[in-house]
Design an enzyme around this catalytic site. Structure first.
Site, PDB file in Angstrom:
ATOM      1  N   LYS A 217     -13.950  -8.087  -9.556  1.00  0.00           N
ATOM      2  CA  LYS A 217     -13.032  -8.904 -10.347  1.00  0.00           C
ATOM      3  C   LYS A 217     -12.464 -10.047  -9.505  1.00  0.00           C
ATOM      4  O   LYS A 217     -12.353 -11.189  -9.967  1.00  0.00           O
ATOM      5  CB  LYS A 217     -11.900  -8.022 -10.871  1.00  0.00           C
ATOM      6  CG  LYS A 217     -11.266  -8.508 -12.158  1.00  0.00           C
ATOM      7  CD  LYS A 217     -10.458  -7.401 -12.808  1.00  0.00           C
ATOM      8  CE  LYS A 217     -10.039  -7.793 -14.215  1.00  0.00           C
ATOM      9  NZ  LYS A 217      -9.380  -6.681 -14.913  1.00  0.00           N
ATOM     10  N   ASP A 218     -12.078  -9.747  -8.261  1.00  0.00           N
ATOM     11  CA  ASP A 218     -11.586 -10.796  -7.361  1.00  0.00           C
ATOM     12  C   ASP A 218     -12.680 -11.800  -7.043  1.00  0.00           C
ATOM     13  O   ASP A 218     -12.412 -13.001  -6.873  1.00  0.00           O
ATOM     14  CB  ASP A 218     -11.059 -10.177  -6.064  1.00  0.00           C
ATOM     15  CG  ASP A 218      -9.701  -9.523  -6.237  1.00  0.00           C
ATOM     16  OD1 ASP A 218      -9.029  -9.802  -7.249  1.00  0.00           O
ATOM     17  OD2 ASP A 218      -9.310  -8.724  -5.365  1.00  0.00           O
TER      18      ASP A 218
ATOM     19  N   SER B 257       0.002  -0.760  -6.241  1.00  0.00           N
ATOM     20  CA  SER B 257       0.161  -1.942  -7.085  1.00  0.00           C
ATOM     21  C   SER B 257       0.919  -1.613  -8.366  1.00  0.00           C
ATOM     22  O   SER B 257       0.792  -0.514  -8.914  1.00  0.00           O
ATOM     23  CB  SER B 257      -1.207  -2.524  -7.450  1.00  0.00           C
ATOM     24  OG  SER B 257      -1.898  -2.961  -6.300  1.00  0.00           O
TER      25      SER B 257
ATOM     26  N   HIS C 269       0.808  -1.216   0.000  1.00  0.00           N
ATOM     27  CA  HIS C 269       0.000   0.000   0.000  1.00  0.00           C
ATOM     28  C   HIS C 269       0.846   1.274   0.000  1.00  0.00           C
ATOM     29  O   HIS C 269       0.313   2.353  -0.250  1.00  0.00           O
ATOM     30  CB  HIS C 269      -0.946   0.002   1.207  1.00  0.00           C
ATOM     31  CG  HIS C 269      -2.202  -0.771   0.971  1.00  0.00           C
ATOM     32  ND1 HIS C 269      -2.185  -2.118   0.705  1.00  0.00           N
ATOM     33  CD2 HIS C 269      -3.509  -0.401   0.934  1.00  0.00           C
ATOM     34  CE1 HIS C 269      -3.429  -2.539   0.535  1.00  0.00           C
ATOM     35  NE2 HIS C 269      -4.249  -1.514   0.658  1.00  0.00           N
TER      36      HIS C 269
ATOM     37  N   GLU D 181       5.984 -34.073  -1.993  1.00  0.00           N
ATOM     38  CA  GLU D 181       4.775 -33.584  -2.632  1.00  0.00           C
ATOM     39  C   GLU D 181       5.140 -32.833  -3.915  1.00  0.00           C
ATOM     40  O   GLU D 181       6.260 -32.344  -4.086  1.00  0.00           O
ATOM     41  CB  GLU D 181       4.027 -32.636  -1.683  1.00  0.00           C
ATOM     42  CG  GLU D 181       3.311 -33.351  -0.536  1.00  0.00           C
ATOM     43  CD  GLU D 181       1.994 -33.962  -0.971  1.00  0.00           C
ATOM     44  OE1 GLU D 181       2.033 -34.932  -1.772  1.00  0.00           O
ATOM     45  OE2 GLU D 181       0.946 -33.509  -0.514  1.00  0.00           O
TER      46      GLU D 181
END
Length: 427
Positions: free
Chosen positions: A247-248, A223, A219, A291
């Site tokens: 959108k998320d 971004s 922040h 894994e």
């Protein structure tokens, strides 16, 4: 906040105003993920992965806390308690499969998040701290996942603990004590299971704390975006809510659909059948593999088969395996190109896709049985991995001629101002 045009929060409801004056949580949420947080207007769906990683972590914490209520961290009953969860606890099978496959989904999202950062240069100034905290989260995830894999105390759990912790014994002088300290003894036993269970329970909450720091660091500069061009004013941004919450939300819906398909139709597809056999220290599995999300690094480890410069092959493998991750810490200073986005770096873009193919090949080779051909291919792929970061990236940073950058994010979205004005006049 580095955006002076961000809206100031002023609660309208008396209750919200009273709370905000005494505990400014409403203000914090508003400026962190609400309309008070302006973000570049050109973010694509590759910017969904941060929110999806948070959702995956939440799934892991909730299912993990409930599973811990029914799990017994003792070698004599750990396997049976896992089967008890699967067979006797109400919806226990769902919780365990959600936890196991949730870990895989978490790693898928994080790997995509990392490669998105590599492609769009999100590690470059002024976001170095965001990147470094992200690598810390990745390391914590790997430690948490490894310890969790040991808890069912099946064959692969036991021998995975034996092999992975054994790597530390290759470190000169301090390797032996570290190995003994990790296991709580000289072989995986009750002490190992107890400390792994404790740390596996604790580390997700530490990951959550580092994620808060990660978001906080994000922040400050804001971004990154697909062009890599800095925000130049309010015309380049839109409020996070409702544009990117929607959108998320769409991305989260797709994530949950894929997760549900894996959970209900192929819950064991990413696991290993040997882990449904109780741990037996006297019977070594024919093919020990970790894994799937550890396989590229495991392939790098296996690629070292001979002593070199007086250093044991095992130690070379351990150093290379950890070095492959630690390289990411130094990436902001390895890549000196002022251009962030690979969309404007034609040579880097090609090398990026070569790196993706290389990592996928390492993942395949990590689970393949060891043969001379597999070892040779692993050595070539491991060699390219380190060459990419240590030689090619610094080299092309100096010699590459980038494509012309747009003057602003708005221009990249709408086109040059003259074209926008002409279109408006025609309309």
């Amino acid at each position: 906040m580095s955006f002076p045009w961000a809206a100031h929060y002023a609660p309208k409801h008396p209750v919200m105003r009273w709370m905000d004056e005494r505990l400014p949580l409403p203000r914090l949420v508003y400026h962190a993920v609400g309309a008070g947080y302006p973000v570049p207007r050109n973010l694509n769906y590759f910017w969904n992965f941060g929110a999806l990683a948070g959702a995956a972590l939440l799934i892991q914490i909730v299912t993990g806390v409930i599973l811990a209520m029914h799990y017994a961290a003792s070698t004599s009953v750990a396997f049976d308690s896992t089967e008890h969860i699967m067979r006797d606890v109400n919806a226990g099978w769902l919780l365990r499969y959600a936890h196991a496959n949730g870990a895989s989904m978490f790693f898928i999202v994080v790997y995509l998040h990392i490669f998105r950062g590599l492609y769009y240069g999100s590690y470059k100034a002024p976001r170095e701290m965001v990147w470094l905290l992200g690598v810390v989260i990745f390391l914590l995830m790997m430690a948490t996942a490894f310890m969790g894999y040991v808890l069912p105390w099946g064959q692969m759990s036991f021998w995975g603990a034996q092999v992975i912790t054994g790597f530390f014994s290759a470190i000169p002088l301090i390797g032996g004590p570290i190995h003994t300290w990790l296991l709580g003894g000289f072989a995986p036993d009750d002490a190992t299971l107890n400390r792994f269970f404790s740390l596996h329970y604790l580390l997700p909450f530490i990951i959550a704390a580092v994620i808060i720091l990660h978001i906080w660091a994000l922040h400050i500069p804001g971004s990154n975006n697909p062009t890599g061009v800095d925000v130049k004013g309010p015309q380049d941004t839109v409020p996070f809510h409702p544009y990117y919450t929607a959108k998320d939300g769409f991305g989260l819906g797709l994530f949950l659909i894929l997760f549900s398909l894996l959970l209900f139709f192929a819950p064991n597809a990413l696991g290993h059948p040997d882990n449904y056999i109780p741990a037996n220290p006297l019977s070594t599995p024919a093919h020990i593999v970790p894994e799937w999300y550890f396989l590229p690094f495991y392939a790098i480890l296996k690629s070292f088969t001979g002593n070199f410069l007086g250093i044991d092959a095992k130690l070379w493998g351990v150093m290379a395996m950890f070095g492959a991750i630690l390289l990411l810490f130094f990436l902001p200073w390895i890549d000196r190109s002022p251009i962030r986005s690979a969309n404007y770096r034609p040579i880097y873009q090609k090398l990026f896709w070569l790196l993706v193919l290389d990592v996928l090949a390492l993942g395949y080779l990590g689970q393949a049985e060891v043969t001379p051909t597999v070892v040779l291919l692993s050595q070539l792929c491991a060699g390219y991995y380190f060459t990419h970061f240590l030689i090619l990236i610094p080299l092309i940073s100096r010699i590459e001629t980038p494509l012309p950058l747009p003057n602003s994010i708005t221009e990249a979205v709408l086109g040059p101002p003259a074209a926008v004005a002409a279109a408006s006049t025609a309309a």
